[in-house]
Write a protein that holds these residues in place. Structure first.
Motif, PDB file in Angstrom:
ATOM      1  N   SER A   8       0.831  -1.194   0.000  1.00  0.00           N
ATOM      2  CA  SER A   8       0.000   0.000   0.000  1.00  0.00           C
ATOM      3  C   SER A   8       0.872   1.253   0.000  1.00  0.00           C
ATOM      4  O   SER A   8       2.025   1.211   0.443  1.00  0.00           O
ATOM      5  CB  SER A   8      -0.955   0.017   1.205  1.00  0.00           C
ATOM      6  N   TYR A   9       0.295   2.333  -0.514  1.00  0.00           N
ATOM      7  CA  TYR A   9       0.991   3.617  -0.556  1.00  0.00           C
ATOM      8  C   TYR A   9       0.002   4.722  -0.210  1.00  0.00           C
ATOM      9  O   TYR A   9      -1.197   4.579  -0.413  1.00  0.00           O
ATOM     10  CB  TYR A   9       1.569   3.884  -1.949  1.00  0.00           C
ATOM     11  N   TYR A  10       0.561   5.829   0.297  1.00  0.00           N
ATOM     12  CA  TYR A  10      -0.252   6.959   0.712  1.00  0.00           C
ATOM     13  C   TYR A  10       0.331   8.266   0.175  1.00  0.00           C
ATOM     14  O   TYR A  10       1.548   8.397   0.029  1.00  0.00           O
ATOM     15  CB  TYR A  10      -0.325   7.035   2.237  1.00  0.00           C
ATOM     16  N   ALA A  11      -0.537   9.221  -0.069  1.00  0.00           N
ATOM     17  CA  ALA A  11      -0.078  10.575  -0.342  1.00  0.00           C
ATOM     18  C   ALA A  11       0.574  11.116   0.928  1.00  0.00           C
ATOM     19  O   ALA A  11       0.161  10.785   2.046  1.00  0.00           O
ATOM     20  CB  ALA A  11      -1.251  11.458  -0.751  1.00  0.00           C
ATOM     21  N   ASP A  12       1.576  11.959   0.750  1.00  0.00           N
ATOM     22  CA  ASP A  12       2.263  12.522   1.920  1.00  0.00           C
ATOM     23  C   ASP A  12       1.305  13.272   2.832  1.00  0.00           C
ATOM     24  O   ASP A  12       1.476  13.277   4.056  1.00  0.00           O
ATOM     25  CB  ASP A  12       3.379  13.467   1.452  1.00  0.00           C
ATOM     26  N   SER A  13       0.294  13.881   2.253  1.00  0.00           N
ATOM     27  CA  SER A  13      -0.631  14.701   3.039  1.00  0.00           C
ATOM     28  C   SER A  13      -1.494  13.882   3.991  1.00  0.00           C
ATOM     29  O   SER A  13      -2.075  14.440   4.927  1.00  0.00           O
ATOM     30  CB  SER A  13      -1.525  15.511   2.099  1.00  0.00           C
ATOM     31  N   VAL A  14      -1.595  12.571   3.776  1.00  0.00           N
ATOM     32  CA  VAL A  14      -2.458  11.739   4.626  1.00  0.00           C
ATOM     33  C   VAL A  14      -1.680  10.653   5.361  1.00  0.00           C
ATOM     34  O   VAL A  14      -2.245   9.951   6.208  1.00  0.00           O
ATOM     35  CB  VAL A  14      -3.599  11.090   3.816  1.00  0.00           C
ATOM     36  N   LYS A  15      -0.402  10.530   5.067  1.00  0.00           N
ATOM     37  CA  LYS A  15       0.411   9.481   5.680  1.00  0.00           C
ATOM     38  C   LYS A  15       0.411   9.624   7.190  1.00  0.00           C
ATOM     39  O   LYS A  15       0.588  10.719   7.730  1.00  0.00           O
ATOM     40  CB  LYS A  15       1.835   9.566   5.122  1.00  0.00           C
ATOM     41  N   GLY A  16       0.178   8.511   7.876  1.00  0.00           N
ATOM     42  CA  GLY A  16       0.124   8.523   9.332  1.00  0.00           C
ATOM     43  C   GLY A  16      -1.247   8.834   9.898  1.00  0.00           C
ATOM     44  O   GLY A  16      -1.478   8.671  11.103  1.00  0.00           O
ATOM     45  N   ARG A  17      -2.169   9.281   9.039  1.00  0.00           N
ATOM     46  CA  ARG A  17      -3.538   9.590   9.496  1.00  0.00           C
ATOM     47  C   ARG A  17      -4.574   8.671   8.860  1.00  0.00           C
ATOM     48  O   ARG A  17      -5.591   8.356   9.491  1.00  0.00           O
ATOM     49  CB  ARG A  17      -3.888  11.041   9.165  1.00  0.00           C
ATOM     50  N   PHE A  18      -4.356   8.262   7.629  1.00  0.00           N
ATOM     51  CA  PHE A  18      -5.309   7.422   6.900  1.00  0.00           C
ATOM     52  C   PHE A  18      -4.758   6.005   6.769  1.00  0.00           C
ATOM     53  O   PHE A  18      -3.550   5.803   6.658  1.00  0.00           O
ATOM     54  CB  PHE A  18      -5.558   7.979   5.499  1.00  0.00           C
ATOM     55  N   ILE A  19      -5.667   5.043   6.759  1.00  0.00           N
ATOM     56  CA  ILE A  19      -5.292   3.640   6.561  1.00  0.00           C
ATOM     57  C   ILE A  19      -6.222   3.014   5.530  1.00  0.00           C
ATOM     58  O   ILE A  19      -7.454   3.061   5.693  1.00  0.00           O
ATOM     59  CB  ILE A  19      -5.374   2.838   7.873  1.00  0.00           C
ATOM     60  N   ILE A  20      -5.644   2.429   4.496  1.00  0.00           N
ATOM     61  CA  ILE A  20      -6.423   1.718   3.489  1.00  0.00           C
ATOM     62  C   ILE A  20      -6.363   0.224   3.793  1.00  0.00           C
ATOM     63  O   ILE A  20      -5.324  -0.306   4.199  1.00  0.00           O
ATOM     64  CB  ILE A  20      -5.917   2.022   2.056  1.00  0.00           C
ATOM     65  N   SER A  21      -7.493  -0.454   3.609  1.00  0.00           N
ATOM     66  CA  SER A  21      -7.542  -1.899   3.827  1.00  0.00           C
ATOM     67  C   SER A  21      -8.581  -2.484   2.878  1.00  0.00           C
ATOM     68  O   SER A  21      -9.348  -1.747   2.258  1.00  0.00           O
ATOM     69  CB  SER A  21      -7.894  -2.219   5.282  1.00  0.00           C
ATOM     70  N   ARG A  22      -8.599  -3.795   2.783  1.00  0.00           N
ATOM     71  CA  ARG A  22      -9.568  -4.442   1.906  1.00  0.00           C
ATOM     72  C   ARG A  22      -9.994  -5.770   2.496  1.00  0.00           C
ATOM     73  O   ARG A  22      -9.260  -6.389   3.274  1.00  0.00           O
ATOM     74  CB  ARG A  22      -8.985  -4.648   0.508  1.00  0.00           C
ATOM     75  N   ASP A  23     -11.184  -6.204   2.098  1.00  0.00           N
ATOM     76  CA  ASP A  23     -11.702  -7.509   2.486  1.00  0.00           C
ATOM     77  C   ASP A  23     -12.160  -8.183   1.199  1.00  0.00           C
ATOM     78  O   ASP A  23     -13.238  -7.863   0.670  1.00  0.00           O
ATOM     79  CB  ASP A  23     -12.863  -7.358   3.467  1.00  0.00           C
ATOM     80  N   ASN A  24     -11.344  -9.084   0.683  1.00  0.00           N
ATOM     81  CA  ASN A  24     -11.653  -9.706  -0.606  1.00  0.00           C
ATOM     82  C   ASN A  24     -12.872 -10.615  -0.536  1.00  0.00           C
ATOM     83  O   ASN A  24     -13.541 -10.838  -1.541  1.00  0.00           O
ATOM     84  CB  ASN A  24     -10.439 -10.466  -1.126  1.00  0.00           C
ATOM     85  N   ALA A  25     -13.155 -11.149   0.620  1.00  0.00           N
ATOM     86  CA  ALA A  25     -14.347 -11.993   0.762  1.00  0.00           C
ATOM     87  C   ALA A  25     -15.627 -11.175   0.617  1.00  0.00           C
ATOM     88  O   ALA A  25     -16.651 -11.705   0.173  1.00  0.00           O
ATOM     89  CB  ALA A  25     -14.322 -12.704   2.104  1.00  0.00           C
ATOM     90  N   LEU A  26     -15.556  -9.899   0.987  1.00  0.00           N
ATOM     91  CA  LEU A  26     -16.732  -9.023   0.917  1.00  0.00           C
ATOM     92  C   LEU A  26     -16.729  -8.142  -0.326  1.00  0.00           C
ATOM     93  O   LEU A  26     -17.692  -7.407  -0.550  1.00  0.00           O
ATOM     94  CB  LEU A  26     -16.786  -8.115   2.156  1.00  0.00           C
TER      95      LEU A  26
END
Length: 129
Positions: free
Chosen positions: A63-81
């Motif tokens: 995963s990668y983040y824009a510098d402006s959101v790094k440390g504040r936002f978290i991306i995740s996924r659930d492939n079953a859903l």
């Protein structure tokens, strides 16, 4: 592929929101499943261009983040859903934007808009000061 983002709303600065993106209507084949797609979040602030926020590869292992959101936002996924999420913490007024999810059929954690093949309608996030 249809993408539907949800979870936006009005929140005070310092607050949190969790965005969700549901994917559907894949071509029913052994290849075309949600778990084959890289997923990304982009946002478009008022009067500005759409910009990259976060991305995650097909397995969730990259995963990668824009510098402006790094440390504040978290991306995740659930492939079953068939879903991807964006947990947004410590929100700031400058995070105000329409947030869109997007799918990349290569499965990579892409960051450029042109790498993504499918886009959702977006959900509005407004952060008040």
């Amino acid at each position: 592929v249809q993408l539907q983002a949800s979870g936006g709303g009005l929140v005070q600065a310092g607050g949190s929101l969790r965005l969700s993106c549901a994917a559907s209507e894949f071509i029913h084949s052994n290849y075309d499943t949600f778990s084959n797609y890289g997923m990304g979040w982009f946002r478009q602030p008022p009067g500005k261009e759409r910009e990259f926020v976060a991305t995650i590869n097909w397995s969730g292992g990259d995963s990668y983040y824009a510098d402006s959101v790094k440390g504040r936002f978290i991306i995740s996924r659930d492939n079953a859903l068939n879903m991807v999420f964006l947990q947004m913490n410590s929100l700031k007024p400058e995070d105000t934007a329409v947030y869109h999810c997007a799918a990349d059929k290569t499965g990579r954690a892409s960051r450029a808009r042109h790498d993504f093949d499918y886009w959702g309608q977006g959900t509005q996030v407004t952060v008040s000061s």
